[in-house]
Design an enzyme around this catalytic site. Structure first.
Site, PDB file in Angstrom:
ATOM      1  N   ASN A   1      -7.275  -8.826 -27.779  1.00 23.43           N
ATOM      2  CA  ASN A   1      -7.600 -10.104 -28.433  1.00 23.43           C
ATOM      3  C   ASN A   1      -9.101 -10.310 -28.398  1.00 23.43           C
ATOM      4  O   ASN A   1      -9.784  -9.803 -27.503  1.00 23.43           O
ATOM      5  CB  ASN A   1      -6.907 -11.258 -27.696  1.00 23.43           C
ATOM      6  CG  ASN A   1      -7.158 -12.594 -28.377  1.00 23.43           C
ATOM      7  OD1 ASN A   1      -7.098 -12.696 -29.610  1.00 23.43           O
ATOM      8  ND2 ASN A   1      -7.458 -13.624 -27.605  1.00 23.43           N
TER       9      ASN A   1
ATOM     10  N   HIS B   1     -11.856 -13.513 -28.391  1.00 22.51           N
ATOM     11  CA  HIS B   1     -11.923 -14.960 -28.176  1.00 22.51           C
ATOM     12  C   HIS B   1     -13.375 -15.408 -28.298  1.00 22.51           C
ATOM     13  O   HIS B   1     -14.273 -14.758 -27.741  1.00 22.51           O
ATOM     14  CB  HIS B   1     -11.361 -15.303 -26.789  1.00 22.51           C
ATOM     15  CG  HIS B   1     -11.311 -16.778 -26.551  1.00 22.51           C
ATOM     16  ND1 HIS B   1     -10.376 -17.590 -27.170  1.00 22.51           N
ATOM     17  CD2 HIS B   1     -12.097 -17.596 -25.811  1.00 22.51           C
ATOM     18  CE1 HIS B   1     -10.590 -18.850 -26.797  1.00 22.51           C
ATOM     19  NE2 HIS B   1     -11.624 -18.868 -25.978  1.00 22.51           N
TER      20      HIS B   1
END
Ligand code: GAR
Length: 205
Positions: free
Chosen positions: A111, A113
């Site tokens: 991911n 972020h």
């Protein structure tokens, strides 16, 4: 044809600029990978349109058609397995990942972020940073675990927060770095240089 390489699936809920940046890195030869599919949980995600324009297979999977997260994720896993995906790349995918995906792809889900984790997890990370008054924020690429933005950190880039920044100003400055960071980290993985010990991630020279 050269047998290629890291087989990526991108999961995106929105605009898709990170997806496009990864695709561009592949096209420019900076990233030895292929995007085999883009999956979205939002029918109107711009990312789906961008995948269509780029000729990348794309699927909308409607979470509302499934009784729970497990069955929704099982459908995603079915699509991923049918394409022999090596690595699942979350790029603006605005859902918590549950155990079906995590167990199917252990340490194979990444991911990005828009903050220096562990600060400012969750939604509106850039607004949180501006409101808090920090002088620096940035972006983080990490392995996904069962928490929200809590998995082992692979790399981060620091971005200054300027006195008059709005949330949008900061988001734009961070996004420019996100696009470089994601492609760079993915290439390290493609080169087999990334390994995890507990919470720590090491990049072999
Ligand atoms: C990016 O800024 C990404 O870091 C963020 O959403 C944006 C997606 O932009 N992700 C999160 O906040 C996840 N917690 P994009 O759709 O243009 O790639």
């Amino acid at each position: 044809m050269e047998p290629c390489c890291l087989r990526l699936a991108v999961l995106a809920s929105g605009r898709g600029s990170n997806f496009l940046a990864i695709l561009e890195a592949i096209q420019q030869g900076r990233l030895n990978a292929q995007i085999k599919v883009l999956i979205s949980d939002k029918s109107d995600a711009l990312a789906l349109q961008k995948a269509e324009e780029a000729g990348i297979p794309h699927i909308f999977i409607d979470p509302r058609l499934f009784p729970d997260r497990q069955s929704y994720e099982s459908e995603i896993v079915k699509e991923l397995k049918s394409r022999d995906i090596d690595l699942v790349v979350l790029a603006g995918y605005m859902r918590l990942v549950g155990k079906v995906l995590l167990q199917s792809y252990p340490h194979q889900i990444l991911n990005i972020h828009p903050a220096l984790l562990p600060s400012f997890t969750g939604l509106h990370a850039q607004r949180q940073a501006v409101d808090y008054g920090v002088k620096f924020s940035g972006c983080t690429v990490h392995f996904v675990d069962d928490g929200m933005d809590t998995g082992p950190i692979i790399d981060q880039v620091v971005v200054p927060v300027l006195p008059d920044d709005t949330e949008d100003d900061l988001a734009e400055r961070i996004l420019e770095q996100e696009h470089k960071l994601y492609a760079r980290v993915l290439q390290w993985i493609a080169e087999g240089r990334v390994y995890i010990e507990g919470r720590k991630v090491y990049i072999a020279k």
